[in-house]
Design a protein around this motif. Structure first.
Motif, PDB file in Angstrom:
ATOM      1  N   TYR A  39      -4.762   3.721  -4.717  1.00 44.88           N
ATOM      2  CA  TYR A  39      -4.897   4.716  -3.649  1.00 44.88           C
ATOM      3  C   TYR A  39      -5.315   4.019  -2.373  1.00 44.88           C
ATOM      4  O   TYR A  39      -6.292   3.272  -2.347  1.00 44.88           O
ATOM      5  N   PRO A  41      -6.746   4.814   1.112  1.00 49.19           N
ATOM      6  CA  PRO A  41      -7.355   5.937   1.834  1.00 49.19           C
ATOM      7  C   PRO A  41      -6.914   6.054   3.280  1.00 49.19           C
ATOM      8  O   PRO A  41      -6.794   7.160   3.811  1.00 49.19           O
ATOM      9  N   SER A  42      -6.638   4.938   3.956  1.00 45.07           N
ATOM     10  CA  SER A  42      -6.255   5.014   5.364  1.00 45.07           C
ATOM     11  C   SER A  42      -4.904   5.703   5.543  1.00 45.07           C
ATOM     12  O   SER A  42      -4.680   6.399   6.531  1.00 45.07           O
ATOM     13  N   GLU A  43      -3.982   5.529   4.593  1.00 48.36           N
ATOM     14  CA  GLU A  43      -2.669   6.181   4.661  1.00 48.36           C
ATOM     15  C   GLU A  43      -2.632   7.457   3.832  1.00 48.36           C
ATOM     16  O   GLU A  43      -1.635   8.182   3.864  1.00 48.36           O
ATOM     17  N   ASP A  44      -3.699   7.716   3.061  1.00 48.36           N
ATOM     18  CA  ASP A  44      -3.819   8.899   2.216  1.00 48.36           C
ATOM     19  C   ASP A  44      -2.634   9.026   1.263  1.00 48.36           C
ATOM     20  O   ASP A  44      -2.021  10.085   1.144  1.00 48.36           O
ATOM     21  N   LYS A  45      -2.286   7.903   0.588  1.00 45.91           N
ATOM     22  CA  LYS A  45      -1.203   7.942  -0.382  1.00 45.91           C
ATOM     23  C   LYS A  45      -1.423   6.899  -1.475  1.00 45.91           C
ATOM     24  O   LYS A  45      -2.262   6.010  -1.343  1.00 45.91           O
ATOM     25  N   TRP A  46      -0.658   7.038  -2.562  1.00 49.77           N
ATOM     26  CA  TRP A  46      -0.706   6.114  -3.681  1.00 49.77           C
ATOM     27  C   TRP A  46       0.395   5.074  -3.510  1.00 49.77           C
ATOM     28  O   TRP A  46       1.503   5.393  -3.108  1.00 49.77           O
ATOM     29  N   GLU A  65      -6.572  -2.485   1.088  1.00 46.76           N
ATOM     30  CA  GLU A  65      -5.955  -2.513   2.414  1.00 46.76           C
ATOM     31  C   GLU A  65      -5.797  -3.939   2.931  1.00 46.76           C
ATOM     32  O   GLU A  65      -4.750  -4.299   3.470  1.00 46.76           O
TER      33      GLU A  65
END
Length: 78
Positions: A39, A41-46, A65
Motif C-alpha cells: 500500500y 499512502p501518498s498515492e492511496d493505492k495498492w 515510497e
C-alpha cells in the motif's frame, strides 16, 4: 515476465552441478522471488511487485515510497 526483482534488480545466476566424480553440468541458482502487494499512502493505492527476500528487507528499511523511487530511477519499474 522475467524473474527479476523489481526493487534490487537481482536475477538468477549460472553455475555447475558438481557430482562426486567431479562431473560438471550447468545449472541455475534462482532467486527467492515473490509477488507481493504494497500500500502506497501518498498515492492511496495498492502496488503489486515481484520482489526477492532482500527486496522485502530493503522496503522494510527505507519504506515503500523511497524504494519505488529508487527502482524507477534505475529503470527496474516503469
Amino acid at each position: 515476465m522475467s524473474r527479476v526483482c523489481q526493487i534490487t534488480g537481482k536475477k538468477a545466476m549460472v553455475g555447475n552441478h558438481v557430482s562426486h566424480a567431479n562431473n560438471k553440468t550447468k545449472r541455475r541458482f534462482h532467486i527467492n522471488l515473490m509477488k507481493k502487494r504494497f500500500y502506497v499512502p501518498s498515492e492511496d493505492k495498492w502496488v503489486t511487485l515481484n520482489v526477492c527476500a532482500q527486496g522485502l528487507k530493503t522496503i522494510n528499511k527505507i519504506g515503500i515510497e523511497e524504494a519505488l523511487e529508487r527502482s524507477k530511477k534505475e529503470g527496474l519499474i516503469k
